[in-house]
Design a protein around this motif. Structure first.
Motif, PDB file in Angstrom:
ATOM      1  N   PHE A  64      -1.204  18.997   2.979  1.00 58.56           N
ATOM      2  CA  PHE A  64      -2.048  17.820   2.763  1.00 58.56           C
ATOM      3  C   PHE A  64      -1.793  16.757   3.822  1.00 58.56           C
ATOM      4  CE2 PHE A  64      -2.944  19.789  -1.209  1.00 58.56           C
ATOM      5  CZ  PHE A  64      -4.112  19.220  -1.681  1.00 58.56           C
ATOM      6  N   VAL A  65      -0.548  16.614   4.243  1.00 61.11           N
ATOM      7  CA  VAL A  65      -0.239  15.648   5.302  1.00 61.11           C
ATOM      8  C   VAL A  65      -0.950  16.047   6.591  1.00 61.11           C
ATOM      9  CG1 VAL A  65       1.589  14.665   6.734  1.00 61.11           C
ATOM     10  CG2 VAL A  65       1.975  14.993   4.296  1.00 61.11           C
ATOM     11  N   ALA A  66      -0.860  17.330   6.958  1.00 65.39           N
ATOM     12  CA  ALA A  66      -1.501  17.797   8.177  1.00 65.39           C
ATOM     13  C   ALA A  66      -3.024  17.644   8.092  1.00 65.39           C
ATOM     14  CB  ALA A  66      -1.131  19.256   8.430  1.00 65.39           C
ATOM     15  N   LEU A  67      -3.591  17.967   6.926  1.00 67.88           N
ATOM     16  CA  LEU A  67      -5.036  17.874   6.751  1.00 67.88           C
ATOM     17  C   LEU A  67      -5.512  16.432   6.845  1.00 67.88           C
ATOM     18  CD1 LEU A  67      -7.643  19.436   6.077  1.00 67.88           C
ATOM     19  CD2 LEU A  67      -7.117  19.107   3.651  1.00 67.88           C
ATOM     20  N   LEU A  68      -4.827  15.520   6.170  1.00 70.99           N
ATOM     21  CA  LEU A  68      -5.225  14.118   6.195  1.00 70.99           C
ATOM     22  C   LEU A  68      -4.961  13.479   7.554  1.00 70.99           C
ATOM     23  CD1 LEU A  68      -4.020  13.047   2.647  1.00 70.99           C
ATOM     24  CD2 LEU A  68      -6.381  13.119   3.456  1.00 70.99           C
ATOM     25  N   PHE A  96      -2.171  14.633  -2.995  1.00 75.39           N
ATOM     26  CA  PHE A  96      -3.106  13.910  -2.128  1.00 75.39           C
ATOM     27  C   PHE A  96      -2.613  12.480  -1.916  1.00 75.39           C
ATOM     28  CE2 PHE A  96      -6.920  11.344  -1.389  1.00 75.39           C
ATOM     29  CZ  PHE A  96      -7.514  12.036  -0.344  1.00 75.39           C
ATOM     30  N   SER A  97      -2.107  11.866  -2.982  1.00 73.34           N
ATOM     31  CA  SER A  97      -1.583  10.507  -2.886  1.00 73.34           C
ATOM     32  C   SER A  97      -0.401  10.453  -1.931  1.00 73.34           C
ATOM     33  CB  SER A  97      -1.158  10.008  -4.278  1.00 73.34           C
ATOM     34  OG  SER A  97      -0.552   8.734  -4.204  1.00 73.34           O
ATOM     35  N   TRP A  98       0.490  11.438  -2.031  1.00 74.32           N
ATOM     36  CA  TRP A  98       1.626  11.453  -1.109  1.00 74.32           C
ATOM     37  C   TRP A  98       1.164  11.684   0.327  1.00 74.32           C
ATOM     38  CZ3 TRP A  98       6.359   9.777  -2.117  1.00 74.32           C
ATOM     39  CH2 TRP A  98       7.303   9.903  -1.082  1.00 74.32           C
ATOM     40  N   GLY A  99       0.115  12.492   0.490  1.00 77.56           N
ATOM     41  CA  GLY A  99      -0.432  12.694   1.831  1.00 77.56           C
ATOM     42  C   GLY A  99      -0.954  11.399   2.422  1.00 77.56           C
ATOM     43  N   LEU A 100      -1.643  10.605   1.601  1.00 79.53           N
ATOM     44  CA  LEU A 100      -2.131   9.302   2.067  1.00 79.53           C
ATOM     45  C   LEU A 100      -0.967   8.397   2.444  1.00 79.53           C
ATOM     46  CD1 LEU A 100      -5.057   8.495  -0.396  1.00 79.53           C
ATOM     47  CD2 LEU A 100      -5.235   8.971   2.050  1.00 79.53           C
ATOM     48  N   ALA A 147       0.833  -1.204   0.000  1.00 84.95           N
ATOM     49  CA  ALA A 147       0.000   0.000   0.000  1.00 84.95           C
ATOM     50  C   ALA A 147       0.868   1.255   0.000  1.00 84.95           C
ATOM     51  CB  ALA A 147      -0.926  -0.004   1.220  1.00 84.95           C
ATOM     52  N   LEU A 148       1.922   1.259   0.831  1.00 83.99           N
ATOM     53  CA  LEU A 148       2.827   2.400   0.875  1.00 83.99           C
ATOM     54  C   LEU A 148       3.506   2.624  -0.473  1.00 83.99           C
ATOM     55  CD1 LEU A 148       4.455   1.718   4.358  1.00 83.99           C
ATOM     56  CD2 LEU A 148       2.927   3.612   3.798  1.00 83.99           C
ATOM     57  N   ARG A 203       2.793   6.553   9.042  1.00 82.10           N
ATOM     58  CA  ARG A 203       2.706   6.711  10.493  1.00 82.10           C
ATOM     59  C   ARG A 203       1.896   5.588  11.122  1.00 82.10           C
ATOM     60  NH1 ARG A 203       0.524  12.429  12.099  1.00 82.10           N
ATOM     61  NH2 ARG A 203       0.467  11.307  14.069  1.00 82.10           N
ATOM     62  N   ARG A 204       0.812   5.216  10.473  1.00 82.13           N
ATOM     63  CA  ARG A 204      -0.074   4.195  11.039  1.00 82.13           C
ATOM     64  C   ARG A 204       0.491   2.790  10.861  1.00 82.13           C
ATOM     65  NH1 ARG A 204      -6.286   4.252   9.255  1.00 82.13           N
ATOM     66  NH2 ARG A 204      -6.326   5.964  10.759  1.00 82.13           N
ATOM     67  N   GLN A 205       1.168   2.556   9.726  1.00 85.20           N
ATOM     68  CA  GLN A 205       1.662   1.216   9.401  1.00 85.20           C
ATOM     69  C   GLN A 205       3.187   1.212   9.345  1.00 85.20           C
ATOM     70  OE1 GLN A 205      -0.492  -1.250   9.078  1.00 85.20           O
ATOM     71  NE2 GLN A 205      -2.360  -0.051   9.049  1.00 85.20           N
ATOM     72  N   ALA A 206       3.830   1.785  10.352  1.00 82.57           N
ATOM     73  CA  ALA A 206       5.292   1.862  10.357  1.00 82.57           C
ATOM     74  C   ALA A 206       5.900   0.465  10.256  1.00 82.57           C
ATOM     75  CB  ALA A 206       5.770   2.552  11.634  1.00 82.57           C
ATOM     76  N   VAL A 207       6.871   0.327   9.361  1.00 81.54           N
ATOM     77  CA  VAL A 207       7.520  -0.969   9.128  1.00 81.54           C
ATOM     78  C   VAL A 207       8.937  -0.911   9.703  1.00 81.54           C
ATOM     79  CG1 VAL A 207       8.220  -2.664   7.413  1.00 81.54           C
ATOM     80  CG2 VAL A 207       6.165  -1.282   7.030  1.00 81.54           C
ATOM     81  N   PRO A 208       9.272  -1.805  10.630  1.00 78.83           N
ATOM     82  CA  PRO A 208      10.591  -1.765  11.291  1.00 78.83           C
ATOM     83  C   PRO A 208      11.705  -2.314  10.414  1.00 78.83           C
ATOM     84  CG  PRO A 208       9.341  -3.635  12.120  1.00 78.83           C
ATOM     85  CD  PRO A 208       8.423  -2.891  11.169  1.00 78.83           C
ATOM     86  N   LEU A 209      12.136  -1.492   9.441  1.00 83.48           N
ATOM     87  CA  LEU A 209      13.218  -1.882   8.543  1.00 83.48           C
ATOM     88  C   LEU A 209      14.250  -0.763   8.473  1.00 83.48           C
ATOM     89  CD1 LEU A 209      11.291  -3.378   5.470  1.00 83.48           C
ATOM     90  CD2 LEU A 209      12.623  -4.660   7.162  1.00 83.48           C
ATOM     91  N   PRO A 210      15.527  -1.096   8.266  1.00 80.90           N
ATOM     92  CA  PRO A 210      16.532  -0.054   8.003  1.00 80.90           C
ATOM     93  C   PRO A 210      16.157   0.734   6.753  1.00 80.90           C
ATOM     94  CG  PRO A 210      17.584  -2.163   8.466  1.00 80.90           C
ATOM     95  CD  PRO A 210      16.121  -2.448   8.316  1.00 80.90           C
TER      96      PRO A 210
END
Length: 322
Positions: free
Chosen positions: A117-121, A174-178, A82-83, A184-191
């Motif tokens: 857009f990031v702040a709004l979303l 808008f896509s980059w904001g999503l 998704a990211l 932030r919601r789906q943080a992936v623990p990778l280097p």
């Protein structure tokens, strides 16, 4: 790059600031070069081959990390797909599509509103608290976007005469904001390098069916020559890999809040480059819209000193502190 070399570079005075100035210059060049070559390279070809080249450069360095962290990648595959779709897959594809019908200056001005857009979303989807001064900043920036899209003439909006490219660029932002909210919601623990390489690989696969459809049924692709190969190399190396490295180094050295200020240079560089290489001229609506966007960005971000906004040319690169 070895840790010893990286340590030497990190001690060079002013290197972080030089890199943070070059980064928006490369991003501005992305819009200008796209606008100047979109008649020779179809947008979907531009997007697909940009990432293929970047992946070919990064894979030898990123593949060992992908193998080491394959279990994490397998477990979080849905999130990473998704990211990659919203960032690597959609953002630059939409930007290059926008370049067919709008100017590089407009692309850069609308692109500069990503933090808005990031702040709004984040407010809408994550319930982040928005202070009154931030709400004012968002409103000013949106007014600036509308001014640019309308070219200073409200009848453009009322008669639905807006350039399609401007609206496509809004969709890109808008896509980059999503992507940023999902990150932030789906943080992936990778280097960082492993995350970047995986995202480019997945994003390239996302673009592939659209590229093949366009190649076979619509554009027919492009003729490979020096005039088409050089822009693709630029897209992959400068606004992609180098901008990523410079940005992350700058964020690490001076912090995300101070580094974010350098994002405001992108439309400035774009307007200068577009004037030199594309003979684009600045209109009064560019000045007014740009001033509103800049004022909105300052107000919307000054009280969010600890918020880290992923930027478009980081292309799903994750947190530099990973």
């Amino acid at each position: 790059m070895s840790s010893e070399n990286a340590g030497v570079l990190s001690r060079i005075p002013g290197l972080a600031y030089i890199g943070l100035v070059l980064t928006p210059l490369f991003w501005a060049g992305n819009a200008v070069v796209a606008r100047g070559t979109v008649e020779n390279i179809p947008p979907l070809s531009m997007s697909f081959w940009r990432w293929v080249i970047a992946l070919a450069i990064l894979l030898p360095f990123g593949l060992p990390g992908i193998w080491r962290h394959r279990q994490v990648i397998r477990q979080r595959f849905g999130s990473m797909l998704a990211l990659a779709t919203f960032s690597v897959g959609a953002f630059n594809t939409l930007l290059y599509l926008a370049a067919t019908t709008t100017t590089a200056t407009n692309i850069a001005l609308i692109n500069a509103t990503i933090p808005i857009f990031v702040a709004l979303l984040a407010w809408i989807l994550l319930g982040d608290r928005t202070r009154p001064i931030q709400a004012l900043g968002i409103a000013l920036a949106i007014t600036g976007i509308v001014t640019v899209i309308a070219r200073g003439d409200l009848s453009v909006l009322t008669n639905l005469q807006a350039q399609p490219g401007d609206l496509i660029m809004v969709a890109a932002v808008f896509s980059w904001g999503l992507f940023s909210v999902l990150l932030r919601r789906q943080a992936v623990p990778l280097p960082a390098l492993t995350f970047l390489t995986t995202q480019i690989l997945l994003g390239t696969l996302v673009v592939l069916p659209f590229y093949l459809t366009d190649l076979l049924f619509f554009s027919g692709g492009f003729e490979l020559s020096q005039s088409t190969a050089m822009p693709l190399l630029y897209f992959a190396i400068f606004p992609g890999i180098l901008a990523y490295g410079f940005w992350n180094h700058g964020v690490h050295k001076i912090g995300p809040a101070r580094a974010a200020i350098f994002m405001y240079l992108t439309p400035v560089f774009a307007s200068v480059l577009a004037g030199i290489f594309l003979a684009e001229s600045l209109g009064l609506f560019h000045v007014i819209g740009g001033a509103l966007i800049l004022a909105g960005l300052v107000l919307a971000t000054q009280t969010r000193k600890h918020t880290h906004y992923p930027t478009p040319e980081r292309s799903a690169k994750g947190d530099p502190h990973d």
